[in-house]
Motif scaffolding. Sequence first.
Motif, PDB file in Angstrom:
ATOM      1  N   LEU A 502       0.709  -1.310  -0.229  1.00 16.94           N
ATOM      2  CA  LEU A 502      -0.052  -0.023  -0.028  1.00 16.94           C
ATOM      3  C   LEU A 502       1.039   1.082  -0.021  1.00 16.94           C
ATOM      4  O   LEU A 502       1.592   1.618   1.074  1.00 16.94           O
ATOM      5  CB  LEU A 502      -0.935   0.032   1.213  1.00 16.94           C
ATOM      6  CG  LEU A 502      -1.719  -1.391   1.513  1.00 16.94           C
ATOM      7  CD1 LEU A 502      -2.582  -1.147   2.650  1.00 16.94           C
ATOM      8  CD2 LEU A 502      -2.207  -1.707   0.162  1.00 16.94           C
ATOM      9  N   ASN A 503       0.981   1.925  -1.076  1.00 17.70           N
ATOM     10  CA  ASN A 503       1.971   2.938  -1.208  1.00 17.70           C
ATOM     11  C   ASN A 503       1.228   4.319  -1.156  1.00 17.70           C
ATOM     12  O   ASN A 503       0.456   4.778  -2.012  1.00 17.70           O
ATOM     13  CB  ASN A 503       2.553   2.782  -2.805  1.00 17.70           C
ATOM     14  CG  ASN A 503       3.782   3.970  -2.844  1.00 17.70           C
ATOM     15  OD1 ASN A 503       3.527   4.987  -2.084  1.00 17.70           O
ATOM     16  ND2 ASN A 503       4.672   3.716  -3.758  1.00 17.70           N
ATOM     17  N   ASN A 504       1.089   4.808   0.514  1.00 21.44           N
ATOM     18  CA  ASN A 504       0.724   6.132   0.388  1.00 21.44           C
ATOM     19  C   ASN A 504       1.815   7.084   0.931  1.00 21.44           C
ATOM     20  O   ASN A 504       1.454   8.061   1.724  1.00 21.44           O
ATOM     21  CB  ASN A 504      -0.323   5.797   1.561  1.00 21.44           C
ATOM     22  CG  ASN A 504       0.009   5.086   2.671  1.00 21.44           C
ATOM     23  OD1 ASN A 504       1.154   4.788   3.091  1.00 21.44           O
ATOM     24  ND2 ASN A 504      -1.130   4.566   3.269  1.00 21.44           N
ATOM     25  N   ASP A 505       2.897   6.714   0.281  1.00 20.15           N
ATOM     26  CA  ASP A 505       4.143   7.998   0.524  1.00 20.15           C
ATOM     27  C   ASP A 505       4.417   8.095   2.156  1.00 20.15           C
ATOM     28  O   ASP A 505       4.398   9.115   2.647  1.00 20.15           O
ATOM     29  CB  ASP A 505       3.588   9.299  -0.125  1.00 20.15           C
ATOM     30  CG  ASP A 505       4.893  10.431  -0.313  1.00 20.15           C
ATOM     31  OD1 ASP A 505       6.114   9.563  -0.115  1.00 20.15           O
ATOM     32  OD2 ASP A 505       4.525  11.276  -0.560  1.00 20.15           O
ATOM     33  N   GLY A 506       4.677   6.973   2.792  1.00 18.46           N
ATOM     34  CA  GLY A 506       5.595   7.091   3.896  1.00 18.46           C
ATOM     35  C   GLY A 506       4.403   6.606   5.092  1.00 18.46           C
ATOM     36  O   GLY A 506       3.641   5.592   4.916  1.00 18.46           O
ATOM     37  N   TYR A 507       4.460   7.095   6.229  1.00 18.32           N
ATOM     38  CA  TYR A 507       4.053   6.527   7.347  1.00 18.32           C
ATOM     39  C   TYR A 507       2.621   7.188   7.803  1.00 18.32           C
ATOM     40  O   TYR A 507       2.451   8.124   8.637  1.00 18.32           O
ATOM     41  CB  TYR A 507       4.905   6.477   8.631  1.00 18.32           C
ATOM     42  CG  TYR A 507       6.190   5.701   8.596  1.00 18.32           C
ATOM     43  CD1 TYR A 507       6.024   4.298   8.330  1.00 18.32           C
ATOM     44  CD2 TYR A 507       7.471   6.269   8.685  1.00 18.32           C
ATOM     45  CE1 TYR A 507       7.115   3.335   8.665  1.00 18.32           C
ATOM     46  CE2 TYR A 507       8.492   5.542   8.665  1.00 18.32           C
ATOM     47  CZ  TYR A 507       8.386   4.185   8.606  1.00 18.32           C
ATOM     48  OH  TYR A 507       9.546   3.268   8.283  1.00 18.32           O
ATOM     49  N   THR A 508       1.498   6.668   7.085  1.00 18.05           N
ATOM     50  CA  THR A 508       0.161   7.448   7.382  1.00 18.05           C
ATOM     51  C   THR A 508      -0.056   7.179   8.609  1.00 18.05           C
ATOM     52  O   THR A 508      -0.767   8.270   8.968  1.00 18.05           O
ATOM     53  CB  THR A 508      -0.728   6.979   6.138  1.00 18.05           C
ATOM     54  OG1 THR A 508      -0.254   7.029   4.965  1.00 18.05           O
ATOM     55  CG2 THR A 508      -2.183   7.423   6.335  1.00 18.05           C
ATOM     56  N   GLU A 510       1.366   7.216  11.532  1.00 22.70           N
ATOM     57  CA  GLU A 510       2.041   8.357  12.349  1.00 22.70           C
ATOM     58  C   GLU A 510       1.486   9.520  11.959  1.00 22.70           C
ATOM     59  O   GLU A 510       1.463  10.584  12.741  1.00 22.70           O
ATOM     60  CB  GLU A 510       3.478   8.162  12.310  1.00 22.70           C
ATOM     61  CG  GLU A 510       3.956   7.159  13.078  1.00 22.70           C
ATOM     62  CD  GLU A 510       4.119   5.736  12.736  1.00 22.70           C
ATOM     63  OE1 GLU A 510       3.466   5.465  11.437  1.00 22.70           O
ATOM     64  OE2 GLU A 510       4.140   4.536  13.300  1.00 22.70           O
ATOM     65  N   ARG A 511       1.193   9.886  10.718  1.00 24.72           N
ATOM     66  CA  ARG A 511       0.983  11.198  10.274  1.00 24.72           C
ATOM     67  C   ARG A 511      -0.459  11.673  10.988  1.00 24.72           C
ATOM     68  O   ARG A 511      -0.466  12.744  11.259  1.00 24.72           O
ATOM     69  CB  ARG A 511       0.913  11.358   8.915  1.00 24.72           C
ATOM     70  CG  ARG A 511       2.021  11.149   7.789  1.00 24.72           C
ATOM     71  CD  ARG A 511       1.872  11.540   6.354  1.00 24.72           C
ATOM     72  NE  ARG A 511       2.896  10.980   5.590  1.00 24.72           N
ATOM     73  CZ  ARG A 511       3.989  11.376   5.482  1.00 24.72           C
ATOM     74  NH1 ARG A 511       4.418  12.450   6.058  1.00 24.72           N
ATOM     75  NH2 ARG A 511       4.735  10.853   4.432  1.00 24.72           N
ATOM     76  N   LEU A 576      -2.869  10.754   2.533  1.00 21.69           N
ATOM     77  CA  LEU A 576      -3.293  10.847   3.817  1.00 21.69           C
ATOM     78  C   LEU A 576      -4.784   9.954   3.814  1.00 21.69           C
ATOM     79  O   LEU A 576      -5.341   9.955   4.777  1.00 21.69           O
ATOM     80  CB  LEU A 576      -3.853  12.074   4.233  1.00 21.69           C
ATOM     81  CG  LEU A 576      -2.458  13.223   4.678  1.00 21.69           C
ATOM     82  CD1 LEU A 576      -3.060  14.492   5.257  1.00 21.69           C
ATOM     83  CD2 LEU A 576      -1.713  12.357   5.773  1.00 21.69           C
ATOM     84  N   ASP A 577      -4.935   8.965   2.795  1.00 28.38           N
ATOM     85  CA  ASP A 577      -5.886   8.175   2.861  1.00 28.38           C
ATOM     86  C   ASP A 577      -6.056   7.147   3.635  1.00 28.38           C
ATOM     87  O   ASP A 577      -4.903   6.506   3.947  1.00 28.38           O
ATOM     88  CB  ASP A 577      -6.139   7.681   1.452  1.00 28.38           C
ATOM     89  CG  ASP A 577      -7.479   6.765   1.227  1.00 28.38           C
ATOM     90  OD1 ASP A 577      -8.561   7.444   1.597  1.00 28.38           O
ATOM     91  OD2 ASP A 577      -7.270   5.603   0.687  1.00 28.38           O
ATOM     92  N   ALA A 578      -7.055   6.854   4.489  1.00 29.12           N
ATOM     93  CA  ALA A 578      -6.656   5.906   5.602  1.00 29.12           C
ATOM     94  C   ALA A 578      -8.290   5.296   5.821  1.00 29.12           C
ATOM     95  O   ALA A 578      -9.393   6.050   5.716  1.00 29.12           O
ATOM     96  CB  ALA A 578      -6.376   6.437   6.606  1.00 29.12           C
ATOM     97  N   PRO A 579      -8.645   4.345   6.370  1.00 26.39           N
ATOM     98  CA  PRO A 579      -9.758   3.703   6.762  1.00 26.39           C
ATOM     99  C   PRO A 579     -10.489   4.665   7.730  1.00 26.39           C
ATOM    100  O   PRO A 579      -9.646   5.188   8.693  1.00 26.39           O
ATOM    101  CB  PRO A 579      -9.320   2.325   7.440  1.00 26.39           C
ATOM    102  CG  PRO A 579      -8.254   1.928   6.754  1.00 26.39           C
ATOM    103  CD  PRO A 579      -7.341   3.034   6.559  1.00 26.39           C
ATOM    104  N   SER A 580     -11.642   4.613   7.768  1.00 27.06           N
ATOM    105  CA  SER A 580     -12.347   5.629   8.783  1.00 27.06           C
ATOM    106  C   SER A 580     -12.039   5.453  10.325  1.00 27.06           C
ATOM    107  O   SER A 580     -11.719   6.270  10.971  1.00 27.06           O
ATOM    108  CB  SER A 580     -13.974   5.721   8.502  1.00 27.06           C
ATOM    109  OG  SER A 580     -14.355   4.502   8.490  1.00 27.06           O
ATOM    110  N   ASN A 581     -12.017   4.133  10.612  1.00 24.19           N
ATOM    111  CA  ASN A 581     -11.850   3.905  12.041  1.00 24.19           C
ATOM    112  C   ASN A 581     -10.483   4.006  12.322  1.00 24.19           C
ATOM    113  O   ASN A 581     -10.135   4.477  13.463  1.00 24.19           O
ATOM    114  CB  ASN A 581     -12.066   2.273  12.243  1.00 24.19           C
ATOM    115  CG  ASN A 581     -11.343   1.459  11.176  1.00 24.19           C
ATOM    116  OD1 ASN A 581     -10.810   1.785  10.328  1.00 24.19           O
ATOM    117  ND2 ASN A 581     -11.195   0.289  11.771  1.00 24.19           N
TER     118      ASN A 581
END
Length: 596
Positions: A502-508, A510-511, A576-581
Amino acid sequence: MAEVSLGRYLFERLYQLQVQTIFGVPGDFNLSLLDKIYEVEDAHGKNSFRWAGNANELNASYAADGYSRVKRLGCLVTTFGVGELSALNGIAGSYAEHVGLLHVVGVPSISSQAKQLLLHHTLGNGDFTVFHRMSNNISQTTAFISDINSAPAEIDRCIREAYVKQRPVYIGLPANLVDLNVPASLLESPINLSLEKNDPEAQDEVIDSVLDLIKKSSNPIILVDACASRHDCKAEVTQLIEQTQFPVFVTPMGKGTVDEGGVDGELLEDDPHLIAKVAARLSAGKNAASRFGGVYVGTLSKPEVKDAVESADLILSVGALLSDFNTGSFSYSYRTKNIVEFHSDYTKIRQATFPGVQMKEALQELNKKVSSAASHYEVKPVPKIKLANTPATREVKLTQEWLWTRVSSWFREGDIIITETGTSSFGIVQSRFPNNTIGISQVLWGSIGFSVGATLGAAMAAQELDPNKRTILFVGDGSLQLTVQEISTMIRWGTTPYLFVLNNDGYTIERLIHGVNASYNDIQPWQNLEILPTFSAKNYDAVRISNIGEAEDILKDKEFGKNSKIRLIEVMLPRLDAPSNLAKQAAITAATNAEA
C-alpha cells in the motif's frame, strides 16, 4: 539406533509436533547444532526438515511467529549474544500475543564458561548468563542446559510449555553438548501435551453460574478474541455458537477465529443472483457463520455492531486481549454487568474470579449442557454483509474505503491473510472473511515490519499443509522497508504469497497521530516493482494499480487468483487516505499521548 545426539533429539521432538521448518541465522556457537537438522528423516528415510536461513534474527523471530500462528509451534535458532539479542523484539511480541515459540540459542561450551574466557559475542566480563537473564521476562520458561543426562527432559519440558501455554521459551544449548548422545528410546514416548484438568468443584460452579445467566438472558451475545484461537478453542467456540445461536462478534485481534460466512472468492458484481445465494447459504441450518455479526471495536465499531454488542444483557467473552487498539482505546460501553470471561488460565463471572479454570475444558463442559439452557432464546438477526459499490468510471482513484470491502469477494476459503500495523490492520476490519480463514495481525505488540517476516513463516507453513493454500500480505510502503530482505527468503524457498504494498508515501498512521507534514514521517521512495527481480525471482508478477479499473482487472483474473507464483501488487493510494476507523483511532491516540 540405540543413541542419538542431543541436537538431533531436539529436532526429532519438534518434527513429532509437525514442525518442519527451523528459522534463524547461523553463527559459530550453533553450527554443530544446525548440522543435526539434516539428520531428521521422514517415514520414507528422506530428510524432512529445512533450515530457512533468514536475512537476520529479527526477521527470523517474526517468521517463526507467523509459522506458529498457522501450525501452533515455531522454532528459531540463534547464536549467543549478538544473535539472540537481535531476535528479542520479535520474541517479546510472541510473548505479548500468546504465540508458542522455541528459541534455541547456541552458547559457548561449558568449559569456556567455567574459565570465564574473554570470548567474542560476550560483554567482556565473563558473565555467560546475562543474555539468558534478559530473556527471562519474555519467556514462559527457560533452560540453560549444562548436564547431558537431564538435557532431554529439559528439552521436553520446554517444548511442552511453549505448545501448551502458547508463549515463547528459551533454551541455551552449549556447543559441546549437541554432539553428545542420549538414549534414542526416549523419543518413543510422546511429549505429554494435555492440559491439566480443571478443579471439578470450581468448574461445576462456573458451569452452573453460566447456565443460570443464560436461562435468565433474553439478549445474549458471544464476543471472541485472539486467545480463543491461540489456545486451540476454535472448535469449542463454534460448537457454542451453533448450539445457542447467539450472535457472535469478534475483536480486531480475533478476526479469523470464527467463520464469517464470506463469499469465498465469488464476484458478487458479476452475478445479481449470487447475493441471494450467499444469504440462503448463511441462513441454512445452524452454522456458526450465519450468526456472525461483525467486528466490535468499541466506539470505532459500525453503529449496528456497536448497538448489538452494547445492548446485550449477557456477554460471553472468550479469549479476550483488551489492548487499546483492540478496543478502540478502551471504549467498550457494555450496559450489563453480566459478563463471563473465559481465559486460558482462569474464568471470571461478573466480579468473581476462578483461578485455574481453563477455558478449553470449561467450554467443552458448558457445551454439553448449554442447548437446554438456551432453548428459550428467540434468534435475533445479525448485521448484514455490505458490499463495495464499484463506480461506473474505471478511472476513479483507489481509496482504502473501497479496497477493504472489495477484497472480501476475492478472498477464498482457507486463505491466510496478514496485515501490518498501520492502515491495513485497521482496514481489514471492514472486510468479510470466507470460512476457515486464518487472520494474522500484531495488534497488541504492533512492531512495524512484523508482517513481512510473518508472511514468510506463514507461507512456509502453508506449503507444508496444502500447496493450494494462499498467503496474502497487506503492508504499507514504510513498513515494508524495515524487513524487505525476507522477501528474498520467500523466493529462495519457492513460496507464492501475494504481497500487496500500500503505497501512500510514508508512515500514514503516524501522520494521522502526529506530524502530518513532518519529515520524520517521510520515507525514501523505492522502485517497489523492482524488488522481486532484485532478489532474483524468476517466476513472479509485479504490477501497479492506481484506479478502480486496474484493481478490478486483476481481482477478476482467474490466473491471478491461483497461487502459482510470487506476486507483488503496488497499490497507489492518496497520501493521507486511511480507513475511517483508523482516522478516529489516531485522533484518540494523539489526545492520549498529549495528556499530562
